[in-house]
Design an enzyme around this catalytic site. Structure first.
Site, PDB file in Angstrom:
ATOM      1  N   GLU A 162       0.837  -1.215   0.000  1.00 43.75           N
ATOM      2  CA  GLU A 162       0.000   0.000   0.000  1.00 43.75           C
ATOM      3  C   GLU A 162       0.866   1.257   0.000  1.00 43.75           C
ATOM      4  O   GLU A 162       0.652   2.170  -0.793  1.00 43.75           O
ATOM      5  CB  GLU A 162      -0.881   0.048   1.268  1.00 43.75           C
ATOM      6  CG  GLU A 162      -1.964  -0.986   1.331  1.00 43.75           C
ATOM      7  CD  GLU A 162      -3.147  -0.702   0.399  1.00 43.75           C
ATOM      8  OE1 GLU A 162      -3.256   0.395  -0.164  1.00 43.75           O
ATOM      9  OE2 GLU A 162      -3.961  -1.625   0.239  1.00 43.75           O
ATOM     10  N   ASP A 174      -5.620  -2.819   8.774  1.00 41.38           N
ATOM     11  CA  ASP A 174      -6.467  -3.640   7.896  1.00 41.38           C
ATOM     12  C   ASP A 174      -5.817  -4.993   7.620  1.00 41.38           C
ATOM     13  O   ASP A 174      -6.451  -6.048   7.713  1.00 41.38           O
ATOM     14  CB  ASP A 174      -6.733  -2.924   6.564  1.00 41.38           C
ATOM     15  CG  ASP A 174      -7.340  -1.552   6.766  1.00 41.38           C
ATOM     16  OD1 ASP A 174      -7.844  -1.287   7.876  1.00 41.38           O
ATOM     17  OD2 ASP A 174      -7.295  -0.743   5.824  1.00 41.38           O
TER      18      ASP A 174
END
Ligand code: GLA
Length: 390
Positions: A162, A174
């Protein structure tokens, strides 16, 4: 999800049987919002909505990948020899990023794969479809190439994808929630140390209702990065006066002195959210362990108010949903979940009231916003798993 549909699609696209199938969940965060990147405590859990893949090994270096969610994109092809980010590879960049960093970490991947994917996490809902895809790919690779990959190692690798491959400055929550997911358990994670406790999460007589605003999260990434920058600026101003590594090292007693040092009303509000939210997470996990759902619900409400007024990441859609939920009999509490600016909220609702809850909240939402919300009863599921092998 009927796995046979995915397997049939695999056969029709790749003209062979899949060797194995995999699943990785999405997540909801119960409480502890926007503090993973401030060294705080978070309390998320994996849900049974997620991403499925049917997979077979290839003899060459190619990856040929197809998604039932993006059928118009057809088969996307890339090679082990070129794993650089390519905009036209769309959602496949998540897979490429995972492979690239697995190789860099020394894991051996020497041939390609054929992969068909299907996800039932609603698009843009803030239930972490991208982290689900990353954790799915970690599970596929460690299984198909037979190497071991610890859950936290996978989570950190997904975060790296990410941050450095996709360019979203997100925290660890997450990926960790998904990688460490356990049925009917939630994860209490200290994002400073990465120490964690898996806590039983069964609400006697109550369910978590997920409420999707169905609002597109257009500005989400830029606003997210803006909040992170505000926190970093505040931290730099605080460090000469406090011996801290992250904002959540402060206590509520420190806030008065912090306000003077920060000397910036907006940045101070961000800090106040981080510090009070951290306290709420601890209180919420204690309440849950004492089976005190009423207190747990009140802490959810307080979290939403802080995210609305101090952190300013809610918006009219989330505020309308949550306010409507607060009015419902049988709802113990409600708050936004995830990054905000649209996406989803959650509410703790008595099982015998969920139908009327959904009807009433949806009606009020539609009257105010002009379109409907969507609702799902959350089931708390396991982390990434292999679900079939030849
Ligand atoms: C997104 C990010 C997480 C976390 C939440 C807010 O989901 O990916 O790292 O920061 O927002 O709590």
């Amino acid at each position: 999800m009927d796995l046979s549909i995915l397997q049939q699609k695999f056969v029709s696209i790749f003209e062979k049987e899949p060797e194995a199938s995999f699943f990785a969940p999405g997540r909801v965060n119960l409480i502890g919002e926007h503090i993973d990147y401030n060294g705080g405590l978070v309390f998320p859990c994996a849900i049974t909505l997620g991403t499925y893949a049917a997979v077979s090994k290839r003899a060459d270096q190619l990856f040929r990948v197809y998604s039932l969610n993006f059928e118009s994109l057809g088969v996307i092809e890339f090679s082990l020899e070129d794993l650089t980010y390519n905009k036209s590879h769309n959602w496949c960049n998540y897979l490429k990023g995972v492979i690239k960093y697995l190789l860099e970490a020394g894991h051996s991947i020497n041939t390609g794969l054929d992969i068909a994917v299907f996800g039932n996490i609603p698009n843009g809902s803030g239930l972490s479809s991208s982290a689900s895809l990353e954790m799915l790919m970690c599970k596929i690779c460690s299984t198909m190439y037979a190497f071991s990959l610890e859950s936290m190692e996978a989570a950190l690798l997904g975060k790296k994808v990410e941050n450095h491959y996709i360019g979203v400055n997100s925290g660890i929550m997450d990926q960790a929630a998904i990688a460490l997911g356990q049925k009917n358990h939630a994860l209490l994670l200290d994002c400073n140390t990465l120490d964690y406790t898996i806590i039983p999460f069964e609400l006697e007589g109550y369910s978590i209702v997920i409420m999707n605003t169905n609002k597109r999260r257009e500005l989400a990434d830029s606003k997210y990065n803006e909040r992170r920058a505000e926190c970093e600026s505040a931290l730099a101003k605080l460090q000469p006066g406090f011996d801290i590594k992250a904002l959540c090292d402060l206590t509520e007693e420190d806030l008065e002195k912090a306000e003077v040092l920060i000397h910036h009303p907006v940045e101070f509000k961000r800090v106040r959210h981080a510090v009070t939210e951290n306290t709420r997470v601890l209180a919420a996990t204690k309440a849950l362990q004492a089976n005190d759902l009423v207190t747990f619900g009140k802490l959810l409400n307080a979290s939403h108010i802080s995210l609305k007024s101090d952190y300013e990441v809610t918006g009219i859609e989330l505020d309308t949903l949550v306010a409507a939920a607060w009015e419902e009999e049988g709802a113990l509490g409600a708050r936004m979940t995830g990054a905000g600016f649209g996406g989803c909220a959650i509410s703790v609702v008595a099982n015998d009231k969920t139908t009327s809850f959904i009807e009433n909240v949806n009606r009020k939402y539609k009257d105010a916003i002009g379109y409907e919300a969507s609702f799902y009863i959350a089931s708390i599921g396991n982390g990434p798993t292999q679900i079939h092998s030849l």
